[in-house]
Design a protein around this motif. Sequence first.
Motif, short mmCIF file in Angstrom:
data_model
loop_
_atom_site.label_atom_id
_atom_site.label_comp_id
_atom_site.label_asym_id
_atom_site.label_seq_id
_atom_site.Cartn_x
_atom_site.Cartn_y
_atom_site.Cartn_z
N LYS A 191 96.68 116.56 43.56
CA LYS A 191 97.67 116.33 44.62
C LYS A 191 97.01 115.89 45.93
N GLY A 192 95.70 115.69 45.91
CA GLY A 192 94.99 115.24 47.10
C GLY A 192 94.85 116.30 48.17
N GLU A 193 94.83 117.57 47.77
CA GLU A 193 94.79 118.66 48.73
C GLU A 193 93.40 119.28 48.90
N ILE A 194 92.39 118.73 48.22
CA ILE A 194 91.01 119.19 48.37
C ILE A 194 90.16 118.00 48.79
N ASP A 195 89.39 118.14 49.86
CA ASP A 195 88.55 117.05 50.35
C ASP A 195 87.10 117.17 49.91
N CYS A 196 86.61 118.39 49.68
CA CYS A 196 85.26 118.57 49.20
C CYS A 196 85.13 119.98 48.62
N VAL A 197 84.08 120.17 47.84
CA VAL A 197 83.76 121.46 47.26
C VAL A 197 82.37 121.85 47.74
N ILE A 198 82.19 123.12 48.10
CA ILE A 198 80.85 123.60 48.43
C ILE A 198 80.65 124.97 47.81
N VAL A 199 79.54 125.15 47.11
CA VAL A 199 79.23 126.40 46.43
C VAL A 199 77.78 126.79 46.73
N GLY A 200 77.43 128.00 46.39
CA GLY A 200 76.04 128.45 46.47
C GLY A 200 75.35 128.24 45.14
N ALA A 201 74.24 128.94 44.93
CA ALA A 201 73.49 128.82 43.68
C ALA A 201 72.66 130.08 43.48
#
Length: 348
Positions: A226-236
């Motif tokens: 739906k175009g509601e997420i611009d980027c993803v950021i996670v740890g490791a």
Amino acid sequence: MSIKPILFESGVVKMLDQRRLPTEEVWNDYHDYQGVAEAITTMVVRGAPAIGVAAALGAALGARDIAARDFDGFFAQFEKICAVLAATRPTAVNLFWALDRMKSCARGNAQSPLPELKERLLAEALEIAAEDERLNRDLGRNGAPLILDGARVLTHCNAGALATGGYGTALGVIRAAVEQGKQLLVYADETRPFLQGSRLTAWELLRDGIPVTLICDNMAGYLMSKGEIDCVIVGADRIAANGDVANKIGTYTVAVLAREHNIPFYVAAPLSTIDLSMVDGSEIPIEERASREVTHVGAQLLAPESVGVRNPAFDVTPARLVSAIITERGVVSGDYRQGLRQLAEKGG
């Protein structure tokens, strides 16, 4: 305003019991390395950098209680203490990095009187804790330019202050962007089965006044479509030499969805999380945890008692799905094998 989940006060290691958040804020006291090892195993403390800090402090407690006449006798016992701490959880490389650093400190002070050696080991553990927060703030500043003003950011699990010595890795980047005046909305995956997203990430961000919306793990694809997420950021928890990333189970699924929807997928981690001895992600050991974490939430049974269960705690996201890896020394993209090695050598 980010909390520090591990403190050292009056000879005691204090840990915020993350199993009891968000409903209770309970601090546990640990007086010996066995207690610290149990806290790591049972996830009183979790998150790769925080595990490393806890292990270093546990090793210092163990060193304090060693009765030996000379360095050889001391170090033989100290290695056994470190082995107990190293056996707690297999995937997060920061655990082993911190313990190796503590053993190197001991060897480097072999000529010191034993009381002085023990003090130096405690000082090293406290420096590991303080250094982690400093590095996370550097990491956050390096990653903040990747987060645009007005961005809607998805994160998975908890890679915030609770998972580190303070400030956070993935949430550290988000905090740094907010400190620069950017308006963000964070979507937090609940992160089954231990619910680090709903219990911990949502709690942290609300505490710091950063807008956060909680979603179930299986809702991420819908919001992306739906175009509601611009980027993803996670740890490791461990990054192999080629850029393959081991992180909390479900991270790989999110990365695949991000690629399908042309959404940047960023990984934020200190250099201590990068394991250049691992050629690729296939060599990273994946911890399997107890079935009860899947079948229960607290005391509540959610599944038939006799059902078979798989509970891998981590998965591996291939480097080809990672848009960039953010560290305290810079941001790497493209050729991770060369870029990560160069960062490791920079100032090393």
